[in-house]
Design a protein around this motif. Structure first.
Motif, PDB file in Angstrom:
ATOM      1  N   SER A   1       0.839  -1.193   0.000  1.00 34.20           N
ATOM      2  CA  SER A   1       0.000   0.000   0.000  1.00 34.20           C
ATOM      3  C   SER A   1       0.874   1.243   0.000  1.00 34.20           C
ATOM      4  CB  SER A   1      -0.951   0.008   1.204  1.00 34.20           C
ATOM      5  OG  SER A   1      -0.212   0.009   2.417  1.00 34.20           O
ATOM      6  N   VAL A   2       0.310   2.334  -0.472  1.00 32.58           N
ATOM      7  CA  VAL A   2       0.988   3.630  -0.479  1.00 32.58           C
ATOM      8  C   VAL A   2       0.012   4.654   0.085  1.00 32.58           C
ATOM      9  CG1 VAL A   2       2.059   5.426  -1.883  1.00 32.58           C
ATOM     10  CG2 VAL A   2       2.402   3.022  -2.474  1.00 32.58           C
ATOM     11  N   ARG A   3       0.463   5.428   1.070  1.00 34.15           N
ATOM     12  CA  ARG A   3      -0.376   6.439   1.699  1.00 34.15           C
ATOM     13  C   ARG A   3       0.149   7.831   1.394  1.00 34.15           C
ATOM     14  NH1 ARG A   3      -3.676   5.197   6.057  1.00 34.15           N
ATOM     15  NH2 ARG A   3      -3.015   7.037   7.222  1.00 34.15           N
ATOM     16  N   CYS A   4      -0.784   8.765   1.213  1.00 29.84           N
ATOM     17  CA  CYS A   4      -0.422  10.165   1.043  1.00 29.84           C
ATOM     18  C   CYS A   4      -0.110  10.773   2.415  1.00 29.84           C
ATOM     19  CB  CYS A   4      -1.571  10.940   0.395  1.00 29.84           C
ATOM     20  SG  CYS A   4      -1.993  10.380  -1.269  1.00 29.84           S
ATOM     21  N   GLU A   5       0.644  11.861   2.399  1.00 31.58           N
ATOM     22  CA  GLU A   5       0.897  12.584   3.634  1.00 31.58           C
ATOM     23  C   GLU A   5      -0.396  13.190   4.156  1.00 31.58           C
ATOM     24  OE1 GLU A   5       3.969  15.468   3.394  1.00 31.58           O
ATOM     25  OE2 GLU A   5       5.385  14.126   2.373  1.00 31.58           O
ATOM     26  N   ARG A   6      -0.422  13.477   5.448  1.00 32.72           N
ATOM     27  CA  ARG A   6      -1.596  14.105   6.044  1.00 32.72           C
ATOM     28  C   ARG A   6      -1.894  15.435   5.337  1.00 32.72           C
ATOM     29  NH1 ARG A   6      -4.237  13.056  10.542  1.00 32.72           N
ATOM     30  NH2 ARG A   6      -2.573  11.626  11.228  1.00 32.72           N
ATOM     31  N   GLY A   7      -3.157  15.664   5.024  1.00 34.79           N
ATOM     32  CA  GLY A   7      -3.544  16.874   4.322  1.00 34.79           C
ATOM     33  C   GLY A   7      -3.627  16.708   2.822  1.00 34.79           C
ATOM     34  N   TYR A   8      -3.206  15.544   2.327  1.00 33.86           N
ATOM     35  CA  TYR A   8      -3.262  15.265   0.888  1.00 33.86           C
ATOM     36  C   TYR A   8      -4.306  14.186   0.598  1.00 33.86           C
ATOM     37  CZ  TYR A   8       0.938  17.995  -0.135  1.00 33.86           C
ATOM     38  OH  TYR A   8       1.840  19.025  -0.287  1.00 33.86           O
ATOM     39  N   THR A   9      -4.898  14.247  -0.587  1.00 36.72           N
ATOM     40  CA  THR A   9      -5.920  13.298  -1.023  1.00 36.72           C
ATOM     41  C   THR A   9      -5.371  12.451  -2.165  1.00 36.72           C
ATOM     42  OG1 THR A   9      -7.755  14.749  -0.408  1.00 36.72           O
ATOM     43  CG2 THR A   9      -8.209  13.087  -2.075  1.00 36.72           C
ATOM     44  N   PRO A  10      -5.521  11.119  -2.131  1.00 37.27           N
ATOM     45  CA  PRO A  10      -5.048  10.291  -3.243  1.00 37.27           C
ATOM     46  C   PRO A  10      -5.931  10.462  -4.476  1.00 37.27           C
ATOM     47  CG  PRO A  10      -6.234   8.941  -1.656  1.00 37.27           C
ATOM     48  CD  PRO A  10      -6.126  10.312  -1.052  1.00 37.27           C
ATOM     49  N   THR A  11      -5.290  10.482  -5.631  1.00 38.99           N
ATOM     50  CA  THR A  11      -6.039  10.490  -6.901  1.00 38.99           C
ATOM     51  C   THR A  11      -5.593   9.276  -7.715  1.00 38.99           C
ATOM     52  OG1 THR A  11      -4.437  12.065  -7.852  1.00 38.99           O
ATOM     53  CG2 THR A  11      -6.439  12.978  -6.875  1.00 38.99           C
ATOM     54  N   GLY A  12      -4.794   9.461  -8.759  1.00 39.74           N
ATOM     55  CA  GLY A  12      -4.398   8.333  -9.598  1.00 39.74           C
ATOM     56  C   GLY A  12      -3.251   7.523  -9.005  1.00 39.74           C
ATOM     57  N   TYR A  13      -2.966   6.372  -9.633  1.00 42.88           N
ATOM     58  CA  TYR A  13      -1.888   5.493  -9.195  1.00 42.88           C
ATOM     59  C   TYR A  13      -1.136   4.960 -10.406  1.00 42.88           C
ATOM     60  CZ  TYR A  13      -5.074   1.724 -10.532  1.00 42.88           C
ATOM     61  OH  TYR A  13      -5.926   0.904 -11.224  1.00 42.88           O
ATOM     62  N   GLY A  14       0.042   4.408 -10.158  1.00 40.99           N
ATOM     63  CA  GLY A  14       0.829   3.818 -11.226  1.00 40.99           C
ATOM     64  C   GLY A  14       1.481   2.526 -10.773  1.00 40.99           C
ATOM     65  N   VAL A  15       1.866   1.692 -11.741  1.00 44.04           N
ATOM     66  CA  VAL A  15       2.521   0.411 -11.478  1.00 44.04           C
ATOM     67  C   VAL A  15       3.732   0.280 -12.385  1.00 44.04           C
ATOM     68  CG1 VAL A  15       2.281  -2.101 -11.483  1.00 44.04           C
ATOM     69  CG2 VAL A  15       0.330  -0.679 -10.829  1.00 44.04           C
ATOM     70  N   ASP A  16       4.856  -0.117 -11.822  1.00 41.93           N
ATOM     71  CA  ASP A  16       6.066  -0.422 -12.589  1.00 41.93           C
ATOM     72  C   ASP A  16       6.381  -1.893 -12.368  1.00 41.93           C
ATOM     73  OD1 ASP A  16       8.549  -0.698 -13.733  1.00 41.93           O
ATOM     74  OD2 ASP A  16       9.375   1.145 -12.889  1.00 41.93           O
ATOM     75  N   SER A  17       6.206  -2.687 -13.418  1.00 36.77           N
ATOM     76  CA  SER A  17       6.381  -4.138 -13.285  1.00 36.77           C
ATOM     77  C   SER A  17       7.842  -4.554 -13.317  1.00 36.77           C
ATOM     78  CB  SER A  17       5.628  -4.858 -14.413  1.00 36.77           C
ATOM     79  OG  SER A  17       6.258  -4.613 -15.668  1.00 36.77           O
ATOM     80  N   GLY A  18       8.746  -3.612 -13.548  1.00 40.29           N
ATOM     81  CA  GLY A  18      10.163  -3.947 -13.599  1.00 40.29           C
ATOM     82  C   GLY A  18      10.536  -4.750 -14.834  1.00 40.29           C
ATOM     83  N   GLY A  19       9.711  -4.693 -15.870  1.00 37.27           N
ATOM     84  CA  GLY A  19       9.992  -5.427 -17.098  1.00 37.27           C
ATOM     85  C   GLY A  19       9.667  -6.904 -17.008  1.00 37.27           C
ATOM     86  N   ALA A  20       9.033  -7.324 -15.936  1.00 37.38           N
ATOM     87  CA  ALA A  20       8.711  -8.740 -15.737  1.00 37.38           C
ATOM     88  C   ALA A  20       7.218  -8.978 -15.943  1.00 37.38           C
ATOM     89  CB  ALA A  20       9.134  -9.181 -14.342  1.00 37.38           C
ATOM     90  N   GLU A  21       6.792 -10.223 -15.705  1.00 40.38           N
ATOM     91  CA  GLU A  21       5.392 -10.587 -15.908  1.00 40.38           C
ATOM     92  C   GLU A  21       4.566 -10.356 -14.643  1.00 40.38           C
ATOM     93  OE1 GLU A  21       4.277 -13.994 -18.294  1.00 40.38           O
ATOM     94  OE2 GLU A  21       6.397 -14.402 -18.650  1.00 40.38           O
TER      95      GLU A  21
END
Length: 212
Positions: free
Chosen positions: A74-94
């Motif tokens: 999981s990834v959390r935003c700092e206090r006072g910030y709202t999460p919007t979009g997300y991203g994934v880096d597969s590292g070139g693997a499956e």
């Protein structure tokens, strides 16, 4: 699309950028690919000036995913910030996204490795400051960026897209999903001003989808 995988889709360190890396299978024919990015703009009340939208990107450490297994992070935003979009880096693997669901402060992910060797991947979240400061008539004024999570349960199958919409007067900024075993996600993205679109590459069953 069939025959191509998204190796990396992640927000940059700055406010405006997004990075994409696509890979086609060796046996796939040459094809044209498309990508969509959701861009936000503030529509200010009359007379409000000197306002800026503050955003940051939060990234996870590398997540080691054993072959044929799945791992959660999981990834959390700092206090006072709202999460919007997300991203994934597969590292070139499956490594593929098997789940991404938003909470009040961040996103929770499940990463599945369909390959024959362990692989390291990472995830990231774009966070936007919820309280926006400005000036009106020489006096300070505060605006609040509010988000709502709408969850749905769908019966899906390969080749049949799923669509949902936010309420009237709302705008969609990100799409979440949680997959059952055997179902493979092809794409998930905002569509139109307040909708979301999910496509599935393989499998059939019930999944949870989410609009932010």
């Amino acid at each position: 699309p069939a025959g191509a995988d998204v190796r990396r889709s992640s927000p940059s360190a700055g406010v405006l950028g997004w990075s994409l890396e696509l890979a086609a299978a060796e046996t796939a024919a040459r094809q044209r690919l498309s990508a969509s990015i959701r861009c936000l703009r503030l529509e200010l009340p009359s007379g409000v000036r000197n306002v800026s939208l503050d955003a940051e990107t939060r990234r996870s450490a590398g997540v080691l995913v054993p072959a044929g297994s799945a791992r959660r992070t999981s990834v959390r935003c700092e206090r006072g910030y709202t999460p919007t979009g997300y991203g994934v880096d597969s590292g070139g693997a499956e490594v593929r996204l098997a789940g991404a669901l938003a909470s009040t402060r961040g996103w929770s992910f499940r990463l599945a490795n369909a390959g024959s060797a362990a692989a390291q991947a990472s995830v990231s979240v774009r966070c936007v400051r919820a309280r926006i400061e400005g000036m009106r008539g020489g006096a300070p004024v505060s605006l609040h960026l509010a988000t709502r999570r709408a969850s749905f349960t769908d019966t899906v199958q390969a080749g049949r897209p799923v669509r949902h919409s936010c309420r009237a007067g709302e705008f969609s900024v990100a799409t979440g999903v949680s997959l059952a075993s055997g179902i493979e996600l092809q794409s998930a993205q905002p569509a139109g001003a307040r909708g979301g679109l999910w496509k599935f590459r393989a499998g059939r069953g019930r999944v949870e989808t989410q609009l932010l």
